[in-house]
Design a protein around this motif. Structure first.
Motif, PDB file in Angstrom:
ATOM      1  N   GLY A  72       0.996   4.200  -2.789  1.00 48.40           N
ATOM      2  CA  GLY A  72       0.522   5.523  -2.342  1.00 48.40           C
ATOM      3  C   GLY A  72       1.883   6.408  -2.522  1.00 48.40           C
ATOM      4  N   SER A  73       3.166   6.003  -2.950  1.00 50.44           N
ATOM      5  CA  SER A  73       4.076   6.781  -2.981  1.00 50.44           C
ATOM      6  C   SER A  73       4.037   7.935  -3.847  1.00 50.44           C
ATOM      7  CB  SER A  73       5.657   5.920  -3.147  1.00 50.44           C
ATOM      8  OG  SER A  73       5.565   5.382  -4.260  1.00 50.44           O
ATOM      9  N   ARG A 123       1.020  -1.106   0.075  1.00 53.41           N
ATOM     10  CA  ARG A 123       0.029  -0.120   0.126  1.00 53.41           C
ATOM     11  C   ARG A 123       0.839   1.258   0.058  1.00 53.41           C
ATOM     12  NH1 ARG A 123      -5.349   0.146   1.548  1.00 53.41           N
ATOM     13  NH2 ARG A 123      -6.372  -2.000   1.964  1.00 53.41           N
ATOM     14  N   PRO A 139       0.923  10.008  -6.561  1.00 54.17           N
ATOM     15  CA  PRO A 139      -0.371  10.017  -7.209  1.00 54.17           C
ATOM     16  C   PRO A 139      -0.430   9.242  -8.329  1.00 54.17           C
ATOM     17  CG  PRO A 139       0.553  11.987  -7.104  1.00 54.17           C
ATOM     18  CD  PRO A 139       1.750  11.302  -6.379  1.00 54.17           C
ATOM     19  N   PRO A 164      -6.901   0.998  -2.489  1.00 55.74           N
ATOM     20  CA  PRO A 164      -6.075   1.943  -2.800  1.00 55.74           C
ATOM     21  C   PRO A 164      -6.035   2.326  -4.066  1.00 55.74           C
ATOM     22  CG  PRO A 164      -4.703  -0.005  -2.349  1.00 55.74           C
ATOM     23  CD  PRO A 164      -6.436  -0.414  -1.883  1.00 55.74           C
TER      24      PRO A 164
END
Length: 295
Positions: free
Chosen positions: A14-15, A10, A17, A190
């Motif tokens: 999410g690192s 995750r 966009p 996510p």
């Protein structure tokens, strides 16, 4: 362990966009999907499947006369052999088969039915190599699962022999977006959200084609006489209802279907099998399923 590993995935996702442009999105999914390279004992070879780009892979001990034909995910607009290479090659290891991964044409440059045409071309290429239909498993994740079901529908309609079995990971089966988990799982997924799916569907499916068309949304297809299906989906993904409803429809059509819902897993989690034990476990189960039916 499982929670810490999926939390790391995750964090990876999410690192950064999601980019806006299609080319940037394709580059991003290639980067994220290939975080871990293929194992050192895997042999990969590019192949021209009668005009459609593909890649063979094999590991020591695999049976070359048996093949897993694989269609990557990416909403029909991104994804590639590169982004899914680790997944495909390790699936081949688990199944004891060669794999043939396909780089079908992508929307919006090539909307429906381009990907379907490429899938059918790849199937016929395999058959012309002397590979019997009963020695072929067909699989895919997300949109690749959708494409897998469409290929089988087309083969059945043409009266052609069908593959031995079908393996679907997090399949996107309903482009009308009527699944309840698009809302109930939105906060924990996510990756996949309804607005994003709407954008993908607009790019892929021409307005002249209704999204309940069975070749657009295989959830609404007649699944009678389909080969055995294994469906693997995570509990933390918005497409959970797409998978569960497909399993119900297949079962109602007397298809041999197995639905696995993996706790805490996210969309297409086996892509990150190198760093995720549940990804490796899912591939091991899929390999057993494929081996059983190819025998």
């Amino acid at each position: 362990m499982a929670h810490s590993e999926i939390d790391a995935i995750r964090a990876l996702l999410g690192s950064k966009p999601r980019p806006v442009g299609w080319s940037e999105r394709r580059q991003r999914i290639n980067e994220v999907g290939s975080t871990w390279p293929v194992a050192s004992d895997v042999t990969c070879e590019a192949v021209d499947c009668d005009g459609v780009a593909g890649e063979w892979s094999i590991v020591p001990g695999s049976e070359p006369s048996r093949v897993l034909l694989y269609f990557h995910g990416g909403g029909y607009c991104s994804g590639s052999i590169v982004s899914h290479r680790r997944l495909v090659t390790e699936a081949g290891r688990a199944a004891g088969t060669r794999t043939l991964a396909i780089d079908y044409r992508l929307a919006p440059e090539h909307p429906y039915p381009a990907a379907h045409e490429d899938a059918l071309t790849a199937w016929h290429f395999l058959r012309r190599q002397g590979i019997a239909a009963k020695s072929i498993a067909v699989g895919g994740d997300s949109a690749g699962g959708n494409l897998t079901l469409g290929l089988i529908s087309r083969l059945r309609a043409a009266g052609e022999p069908l593959p031995a079995c079908t393996w679907l990971v997090s399949p996107w089966t309903d482009l009308t977006m009527s699944g309840s988990t698009l809302a109930t799982k939105d906060a924990v997924d996510p990756l996949i959200h309804k607005a994003y799916l709407d954008e993908l569907a607009d790019a892929y499916a021409p307005p002249s084609i209704g999204r309940r068309d069975p070749l657009i949304s295989p959830l609404f297809a007649d699944l009678k006489a389909f080969p055995p299906i294994l469906i693997q989906v995570g509990s933390a993904e918005t497409l959970l209802a797409d998978a569960a409803r497909l399993a119900e429809a297949a079962g109602a059509a007397d298809v041999d279907v197995t639905l696995q819902i993996w706790p805490h897993m996210i969309h297409a989690w086996p892509v990150w099998n190198a760093g995720l034990q549940d990804g490796r476990r899912a591939l091991a189960y899929a390999g057993q399923f494929i081996q059983a039916h190819l025998r």
